[in-house]
Write a protein that holds these residues in place. Structure first.
Motif, PDB file in Angstrom:
ATOM      1  N   GLN A   1       0.803  -1.220   0.000  1.00 57.77           N
ATOM      2  CA  GLN A   1       0.000   0.000   0.000  1.00 57.77           C
ATOM      3  C   GLN A   1       0.841   1.278   0.000  1.00 57.77           C
ATOM      4  O   GLN A   1       0.302   2.365  -0.168  1.00 57.77           O
ATOM      5  CB  GLN A   1      -0.955   0.018   1.203  1.00 57.77           C
ATOM      6  N   VAL A   2       2.144   1.165   0.178  1.00 57.22           N
ATOM      7  CA  VAL A   2       3.022   2.339   0.176  1.00 57.22           C
ATOM      8  C   VAL A   2       3.590   2.535  -1.220  1.00 57.22           C
ATOM      9  O   VAL A   2       4.209   1.627  -1.786  1.00 57.22           O
ATOM     10  CB  VAL A   2       4.161   2.179   1.209  1.00 57.22           C
ATOM     11  N   GLN A   3       3.373   3.715  -1.786  1.00 61.40           N
ATOM     12  CA  GLN A   3       3.848   4.015  -3.127  1.00 61.40           C
ATOM     13  C   GLN A   3       5.352   4.313  -3.098  1.00 61.40           C
ATOM     14  O   GLN A   3       5.918   4.673  -2.074  1.00 61.40           O
ATOM     15  CB  GLN A   3       3.094   5.225  -3.692  1.00 61.40           C
ATOM     16  N   GLY A   4       5.987   4.185  -4.250  1.00 59.78           N
ATOM     17  CA  GLY A   4       7.403   4.499  -4.349  1.00 59.78           C
ATOM     18  C   GLY A   4       8.261   3.255  -4.367  1.00 59.78           C
ATOM     19  O   GLY A   4       7.825   2.152  -4.033  1.00 59.78           O
ATOM     20  N   HIS A   5       9.512   3.444  -4.778  1.00 57.50           N
ATOM     21  CA  HIS A   5      10.422   2.328  -4.961  1.00 57.50           C
ATOM     22  C   HIS A   5      11.259   2.070  -3.712  1.00 57.50           C
ATOM     23  O   HIS A   5      11.479   2.944  -2.881  1.00 57.50           O
ATOM     24  CB  HIS A   5      11.367   2.604  -6.138  1.00 57.50           C
ATOM     25  N   ASN A   6      11.754   0.864  -3.645  1.00 53.52           N
ATOM     26  CA  ASN A   6      12.750   0.478  -2.668  1.00 53.52           C
ATOM     27  C   ASN A   6      14.029   1.293  -2.920  1.00 53.52           C
ATOM     28  O   ASN A   6      14.425   1.483  -4.067  1.00 53.52           O
ATOM     29  CB  ASN A   6      13.023  -1.029  -2.869  1.00 53.52           C
ATOM     30  N   PRO A   7      14.710   1.778  -1.873  1.00 56.04           N
ATOM     31  CA  PRO A   7      15.943   2.540  -2.108  1.00 56.04           C
ATOM     32  C   PRO A   7      17.027   1.736  -2.795  1.00 56.04           C
ATOM     33  O   PRO A   7      17.926   2.309  -3.432  1.00 56.04           O
ATOM     34  CB  PRO A   7      16.377   2.961  -0.699  1.00 56.04           C
ATOM     35  N   PHE A   8      16.972   0.410  -2.715  1.00 55.92           N
ATOM     36  CA  PHE A   8      17.958  -0.396  -3.420  1.00 55.92           C
ATOM     37  C   PHE A   8      17.834  -0.223  -4.935  1.00 55.92           C
ATOM     38  O   PHE A   8      18.810  -0.376  -5.658  1.00 55.92           O
ATOM     39  CB  PHE A   8      17.793  -1.874  -3.046  1.00 55.92           C
ATOM     40  N   MET A   9      16.633   0.089  -5.406  1.00 54.79           N
ATOM     41  CA  MET A   9      16.456   0.325  -6.834  1.00 54.79           C
ATOM     42  C   MET A   9      17.220   1.568  -7.267  1.00 54.79           C
ATOM     43  O   MET A   9      17.855   1.594  -8.324  1.00 54.79           O
ATOM     44  CB  MET A   9      14.970   0.447  -7.172  1.00 54.79           C
ATOM     45  N   LYS A  10      17.206   2.603  -6.404  1.00 55.74           N
ATOM     46  CA  LYS A  10      17.961   3.820  -6.709  1.00 55.74           C
ATOM     47  C   LYS A  10      19.454   3.534  -6.703  1.00 55.74           C
ATOM     48  O   LYS A  10      20.204   4.015  -7.556  1.00 55.74           O
ATOM     49  CB  LYS A  10      17.614   4.909  -5.697  1.00 55.74           C
ATOM     50  N   LEU A  11      19.909   2.753  -5.734  1.00 63.53           N
ATOM     51  CA  LEU A  11      21.322   2.407  -5.659  1.00 63.53           C
ATOM     52  C   LEU A  11      21.749   1.580  -6.865  1.00 63.53           C
ATOM     53  O   LEU A  11      22.880   1.685  -7.342  1.00 63.53           O
ATOM     54  CB  LEU A  11      21.605   1.641  -4.375  1.00 63.53           C
TER      55      LEU A  11
END
Length: 254
Positions: free
Chosen positions: A221-231
């Motif tokens: 239910q939380v929008q947005g990506h995992n920070p690992f995707m940014k890394l």
């Protein structure tokens, strides 16, 4: 004992789930019964206390039992309720309550990868996989890959998976359905980060979510990506990050 156990008790067992709340918290038994009956929309389900926080939950029909068992996981006051099917000649203390079925969505799959075989490979590192499918989500019929698997609730959650094809690597996010609050330091259920005895929780790491190993982004239910995707991929578009990560301890203190 063959002739001592009546047939009616065997029939009752087939309509029974054996349940236990994770970490066996002290609860109001009457409130527990009433809450679960409302959640399941069932008035005639019967709760019986067995031993050591273990309950026998008996339904009127097999259809009702299967609906509850297959549409979990369920919880009471943020405590995970682990349900097991009745087994003949099994003492209550012999049931194991470390494994619980969960649904996980796999985000970041190229559209041509949306097939059951690929989904199975993407989640097989989690644990025993029970089912995989490609599902439609939302009014635009956006397709997602999801799987049901047995989660060991005593181990840390996993954030994602690195897949490779032809030498090219991709990061795939895991997002869990009906995920309860958990520790953002060690990734386990049963406590919050500021009470974690395994990994020290540092509030300064919350200034940038790149330093957080776990967070609310693991919930569907939380929008947005995992920070690992940014890394993995570098900077993401600003509109892809829709929600600031807030520690669960701060949320509950408001």
């Amino acid at each position: 004992m063959d002739e001592a156990v009546p047939t009616r008790k065997i029939r009752e067992g087939r309509l029974t789930l054996v349940g236990k709340l994770f970490q066996n918290p002290k609860i109001n038994f009457l409130a527990f019964q009433n809450t679960m009956r409302r959640a399941w929309r069932l008035e005639n389900v019967t709760f019986s206390f067995l031993e050591s926080g273990i309950y026998a939950i008996t339904f009127m029909t097999e259809a009702e039992l299967l609906r509850v068992y297959e549409t979990g996981p369920w919880s009471f006051l943020s405590h995970l309720l682990i349900l097991k099917k009745w087994e003949p000649d099994m003492s209550p203390h012999r049931y194991e309550f470390d494994m619980c079925p969960f649904l996980v969505q796999i985000c970041g799959l190229p559209f041509e990868w949306l097939i059951e075989e690929v989904i199975l490979r993407a989640v097989k590192s989690l644990s025993l996989v029970m089912d995989v499918k490609v599902d439609a989500k939302g009014i635009a019929a956006h397709k997602i890959g999801k799987a049901k698997f047995l989660l060991d609730v005593t181990t840390p959650l996993k954030s994602g998976f690195i897949a490779s094809k032809g030498g090219k690597k991709l990061w795939l996010d895991y997002k869990y359905e009906r995920l309860l609050d958990f520790c953002y330091s060690c990734g386990r259920f049963g406590h919050y980060a500021n009470y974690c005895e395994e990994v020290e929780f540092k509030y300064e790491n919350l200034e940038t979510k790149d330093k957080c190993l776990y967070g609310r982004w693991l919930k569907v239910q939380v929008q947005g990506h995992n920070p690992f995707m940014k890394l993995f991929y570098g900077e993401l578009k600003e509109e892809d990050i829709e929600e600031e990560i807030i520690p669960e301890t701060l949320v509950h203190s408001l």
